[in-house]
Scaffold this active site. Structure first.
Site, PDB file in Angstrom:
ATOM      1  N   LYS A 130       0.705  -1.461   0.363  1.00  0.00           N
ATOM      2  CA  LYS A 130       0.123   0.025   0.096  1.00  0.00           C
ATOM      3  C   LYS A 130       0.845   1.502   0.029  1.00  0.00           C
ATOM      4  O   LYS A 130       1.079   2.316  -0.663  1.00  0.00           O
ATOM      5  CB  LYS A 130      -0.818   0.527   1.548  1.00  0.00           C
ATOM      6  CG  LYS A 130      -1.603   1.085   1.751  1.00  0.00           C
ATOM      7  CD  LYS A 130      -2.341   1.395   2.180  1.00  0.00           C
ATOM      8  CE  LYS A 130      -3.145   2.819   3.209  1.00  0.00           C
ATOM      9  NZ  LYS A 130      -3.219   2.309   4.844  1.00  0.00           N
ATOM     10  N   ASP A 149      -6.685   1.438   1.397  1.00  0.00           N
ATOM     11  CA  ASP A 149      -7.053   1.496   2.631  1.00  0.00           C
ATOM     12  C   ASP A 149      -8.199   1.207   2.902  1.00  0.00           C
ATOM     13  O   ASP A 149      -8.562   0.537   2.243  1.00  0.00           O
ATOM     14  CB  ASP A 149      -7.138   3.398   2.676  1.00  0.00           C
ATOM     15  CG  ASP A 149      -8.212   3.806   1.977  1.00  0.00           C
ATOM     16  OD1 ASP A 149      -9.048   3.342   1.143  1.00  0.00           O
ATOM     17  OD2 ASP A 149      -7.526   4.983   2.372  1.00  0.00           O
TER      18      ASP A 149
END
Length: 227
Positions: A130, A149
């Site tokens: 991420k 997210d």
């Protein structure tokens, strides 16, 4: 003859083709909410943003960036002092350790420059896929994946773009249907929508322009649980 899996991908792709232009119209200002001026600052801010709001991170980073202007300075930081500097972002002990390790890795293996590949970034301490996607997409304009997210996971599931709950599988689903050149922006659009309208506890479905195209939203409205 199309398989069941390929038909489902095509259905999701068609749904996205309607949703994406609407999101762009609703959030023309969508961009990374973290404040930064260079890739090194962005990787710091992204590590700090775990389990913390971008707003809180943006209050901490100006002083932090001045105190540790480059990887060498951050790598040399005292653990206890760095913990105090970032304490308000939560999980400060682990974050301080990750920041120091990340900076040391950049100094020792990359001549003090933030690397520009997924493999090199994810080999730095504290940097997962991420974080690497955030840095590559926003600091370098390199599309290697879709940032997933909590907002992206929630909104994409409600819109029927994925049935998975694991970030890696959600990312794979989105990469199948979102044009590569839109990967970075798409995450920002879903994050903005998740903050403004499609909130976790009580989504504002009654005012959502995406409601006609949102399976979950239509169920929420019928059940009377939406705002």
């Amino acid at each position: 003859m199309k398989t069941v899996a390929s038909k489902r991908i095509e259905e999701r792709r068609q749904r996205l083709a309607v949703i994406l232009p609407l999101l762009k119209k609703i959030y023309p200002q969508a961009k990374c909410s973290l404040d930064y001026k260079n890739p090194f600052q962005l990787i710091i801010a992204t590590i700090l943003s775990a389990q913390c709001t971008d707003e809180r991170v943006n209050k901490v980073t100006p002083d932090l960036f001045k105190k540790y202007p480059n990887p060498k300075a951050l790598a040399a930081a005292q653990q206890s002092e760095l913990e105090k500097d970032i304490q308000s972002t939560g999980f400060f002990r682990n974050k301080a350790k990750s920041l120091r390790g990340m900076a040391a890795g950049i100094v020792e293996k990359h001549q003090g420059q933030v690397p520009q590949t997924m493999d090199e970034l994810t080999h730095l301490p504290g940097v997962g896929r991420k974080t690497a996607n955030v840095v590559l997409g926003n600091a370098f304009n390199i599309s290697e994946g879709v940032v997933v997210d909590t907002h992206v996971a929630r909104v994409s599931a409600r819109l029927g773009l994925t049935k998975h709950t694991e970030p890696v599988k959600i990312e794979q689903d989105l990469m199948q249907i979102v044009p590569r050149e839109e990967w970075t922006l798409f995450s920002h659009l879903l994050i903005f929508h998740g903050r403004e309208i499609c909130q976790a506890r009580k989504p504002k479905c009654s005012i959502c322009p995406l409601l006609p195209h949102c399976p979950a939203g239509q169920k929420f409205v019928k059940a009377g649980v939406a705002g």
